[in-house]
Design a protein around this motif. Sequence first.
Motif, PDB file in Angstrom:
ATOM      1  N   UNK A 114      -4.778  -4.720 -32.063  1.00  0.00           N
ATOM      2  CA  UNK A 114      -4.164  -6.288 -31.917  1.00  0.00           C
ATOM      3  C   UNK A 114      -4.824  -6.555 -30.879  1.00  0.00           C
ATOM      4  N   UNK A 115      -4.490  -5.889 -29.745  1.00  0.00           N
ATOM      5  CA  UNK A 115      -4.974  -6.077 -28.036  1.00  0.00           C
ATOM      6  C   UNK A 115      -6.733  -6.553 -28.281  1.00  0.00           C
ATOM      7  N   UNK A 116      -7.411  -5.885 -29.111  1.00  0.00           N
ATOM      8  CA  UNK A 116      -8.961  -5.896 -28.822  1.00  0.00           C
ATOM      9  C   UNK A 116      -9.330  -7.335 -29.921  1.00  0.00           C
ATOM     10  N   UNK A 117      -8.608  -7.726 -30.786  1.00  0.00           N
ATOM     11  CA  UNK A 117      -8.448  -8.672 -31.860  1.00  0.00           C
ATOM     12  C   UNK A 117      -8.314 -10.368 -31.210  1.00  0.00           C
ATOM     13  N   UNK A 118      -7.197  -9.837 -30.190  1.00  0.00           N
ATOM     14  CA  UNK A 118      -6.994 -10.542 -29.672  1.00  0.00           C
ATOM     15  C   UNK A 118      -8.461 -11.497 -27.979  1.00  0.00           C
ATOM     16  N   UNK A 119      -8.785  -9.951 -28.232  1.00  0.00           N
ATOM     17  CA  UNK A 119      -9.613 -10.415 -26.592  1.00  0.00           C
ATOM     18  C   UNK A 119     -11.250 -10.593 -27.579  1.00  0.00           C
ATOM     19  N   UNK A 120     -11.573 -10.137 -28.591  1.00  0.00           N
ATOM     20  CA  UNK A 120     -12.262 -10.647 -29.461  1.00  0.00           C
ATOM     21  C   UNK A 120     -12.378 -12.214 -29.636  1.00  0.00           C
ATOM     22  N   UNK A 121     -11.209 -13.094 -29.982  1.00  0.00           N
ATOM     23  CA  UNK A 121     -11.191 -14.192 -30.273  1.00  0.00           C
ATOM     24  C   UNK A 121     -11.105 -15.036 -29.370  1.00  0.00           C
ATOM     25  N   UNK A 150      -6.327 -21.314 -34.115  1.00  0.00           N
ATOM     26  CA  UNK A 150      -6.945 -22.492 -34.005  1.00  0.00           C
ATOM     27  C   UNK A 150      -8.554 -22.082 -33.989  1.00  0.00           C
ATOM     28  N   UNK A 151      -9.234 -21.153 -33.874  1.00  0.00           N
ATOM     29  CA  UNK A 151     -10.658 -21.281 -33.982  1.00  0.00           C
ATOM     30  C   UNK A 151     -10.837 -21.899 -35.810  1.00  0.00           C
ATOM     31  N   UNK A 152      -9.433 -21.626 -36.456  1.00  0.00           N
ATOM     32  CA  UNK A 152     -10.178 -21.435 -38.176  1.00  0.00           C
ATOM     33  C   UNK A 152      -9.144 -22.898 -38.646  1.00  0.00           C
ATOM     34  N   UNK A 153      -9.002 -23.936 -38.102  1.00  0.00           N
ATOM     35  CA  UNK A 153      -7.732 -25.111 -37.958  1.00  0.00           C
ATOM     36  C   UNK A 153      -6.831 -24.782 -39.626  1.00  0.00           C
ATOM     37  N   UNK A 212     -17.467 -11.220 -43.176  1.00  0.00           N
ATOM     38  CA  UNK A 212     -17.420 -12.191 -42.543  1.00  0.00           C
ATOM     39  C   UNK A 212     -17.012 -13.210 -42.131  1.00  0.00           C
ATOM     40  N   UNK A 213     -15.204 -12.611 -41.821  1.00  0.00           N
ATOM     41  CA  UNK A 213     -14.431 -13.376 -41.796  1.00  0.00           C
ATOM     42  C   UNK A 213     -14.892 -13.969 -40.447  1.00  0.00           C
ATOM     43  N   UNK A 214     -14.593 -15.375 -39.694  1.00  0.00           N
ATOM     44  CA  UNK A 214     -15.231 -16.522 -38.733  1.00  0.00           C
ATOM     45  C   UNK A 214     -16.663 -16.331 -38.395  1.00  0.00           C
ATOM     46  N   UNK A 215     -17.571 -15.545 -39.384  1.00  0.00           N
ATOM     47  CA  UNK A 215     -19.277 -15.928 -38.991  1.00  0.00           C
ATOM     48  C   UNK A 215     -19.693 -16.828 -39.491  1.00  0.00           C
ATOM     49  N   UNK A 220     -14.663 -15.320 -28.844  1.00  0.00           N
ATOM     50  CA  UNK A 220     -15.532 -16.329 -29.589  1.00  0.00           C
ATOM     51  C   UNK A 220     -14.821 -18.043 -29.031  1.00  0.00           C
ATOM     52  N   UNK A 221     -14.032 -18.226 -29.449  1.00  0.00           N
ATOM     53  CA  UNK A 221     -13.655 -19.366 -28.511  1.00  0.00           C
ATOM     54  C   UNK A 221     -14.860 -19.665 -27.204  1.00  0.00           C
ATOM     55  N   UNK A 222     -15.546 -19.140 -26.547  1.00  0.00           N
ATOM     56  CA  UNK A 222     -16.349 -19.061 -25.205  1.00  0.00           C
ATOM     57  C   UNK A 222     -17.250 -19.309 -25.848  1.00  0.00           C
ATOM     58  N   UNK A 223     -17.578 -18.867 -26.773  1.00  0.00           N
ATOM     59  CA  UNK A 223     -19.276 -19.058 -27.222  1.00  0.00           C
ATOM     60  C   UNK A 223     -19.549 -20.651 -27.716  1.00  0.00           C
ATOM     61  N   UNK A 224     -18.095 -21.044 -28.295  1.00  0.00           N
ATOM     62  CA  UNK A 224     -18.450 -22.210 -28.884  1.00  0.00           C
ATOM     63  C   UNK A 224     -17.342 -22.804 -30.334  1.00  0.00           C
ATOM     64  N   UNK A 225     -16.795 -21.571 -30.605  1.00  0.00           N
ATOM     65  CA  UNK A 225     -15.921 -21.185 -31.907  1.00  0.00           C
ATOM     66  C   UNK A 225     -16.865 -20.866 -32.943  1.00  0.00           C
TER      67      UNK A 225
END
Length: 363
Positions: A247-254, A60-63, A179-182, A257-262
């Motif tokens: 994997x759990x931490x990745x989910x929380x970070x994602x 969702x975040x990266x289309x 830089x992934x997701x930056x 990031x979604x809460x920050x506006x993507x």
Amino acid sequence: MTDRVYNFGAGPAMLPEPVMRKIQEEWLNYRGMGVSIIEISHRADAFIEVLEEAKALFRELTDLPDNYRILFMHGGARMVFSALPLNLAGRCATRKCLYAETGNFAKVAAQEAQKFCQVKTVISSAAGGYDHIPELPLELIDQDAAYLHITGNNTIFGTRWNTFPETGKVPLIADMTSELLSRRIDYRRFGAVYAGLQKNLGPSGMAMVIIRDDLLGFADAVTPTLLDFTQADKDNSLTNTTNTFAVYVIKLVLEWLQEQGGVAAMEEINEAKAARLYQVIDDGDFYRGIARKDHRSIMNVSFLLNGDGLTAKFLQQAEDRGLYALKGYRSVGGVRASIYNPMPMVGVEKLATFMEEFAARHG
């Protein structure tokens, strides 16, 4: 407890504070189960839900297009250096794999690949101290090669690819560990993208691999099972007991990031953070950036001080001010501020103010 500092380390890097607090909150009792997330089987429904949520959030975040697979691989990005040629060199009879040498880890990736395929270095910025990204025209890309590998952001020297090369029919592979997701990326430009977790995604020791499905199925017969992308895809990254906590931490970070506006919102913030530090570097001759201005990273700001013996004093005084892990990479020296997604603007502003005050005292 000692007050938390602003961690400018290149990795393991800081995590968002809300993520750390969420981990703490759920540590002993995950979702009312009475056990910690690290005690849950990797095949339990509760963990499979975490795994699938993480993949869905990333898409969702990266289309990310549907024809790309998301894999969680052991060993971090350094292990992927080996996995790439083992999985992809067999696509072509030449077993030729192209590498762009734009920094230390780009060079190490090519050296590792040489054990498994015929490596050809198509460009290198080594002669210039890796201070820029050379042009890479299409005519330099052999169309009989299995892939072209680039390192999107060079952590040590603070350079990045601002535009990605056209490769013809050769799949473009990118190490995007730092830089992934930056910033926004069109993943359709790539055959595969991978990243170690320890900078923008979570704890160290694992990597995410995003690979187009037509590149699966070419692994050499000698490829270890846990390095086989096709096997990992078939088993949903659960060929063996994966690092469930990571994997759990990745989910929380994602989720954060979604809460920050993507990603688009985060890219804007990251550009503002980097611009503030580069403004200080460029305002006078006390500091000197390592990367050329038109090739600068927004994740790693590397610079030198123009003055004998001042670097050690700068680093000590910075640490005394709660500005942690600013020492430059051992082969370069100087200072390196890694300002990944979780680094807030207030931390960057505190560093910029310290830099201005230090220059005023010693310049």
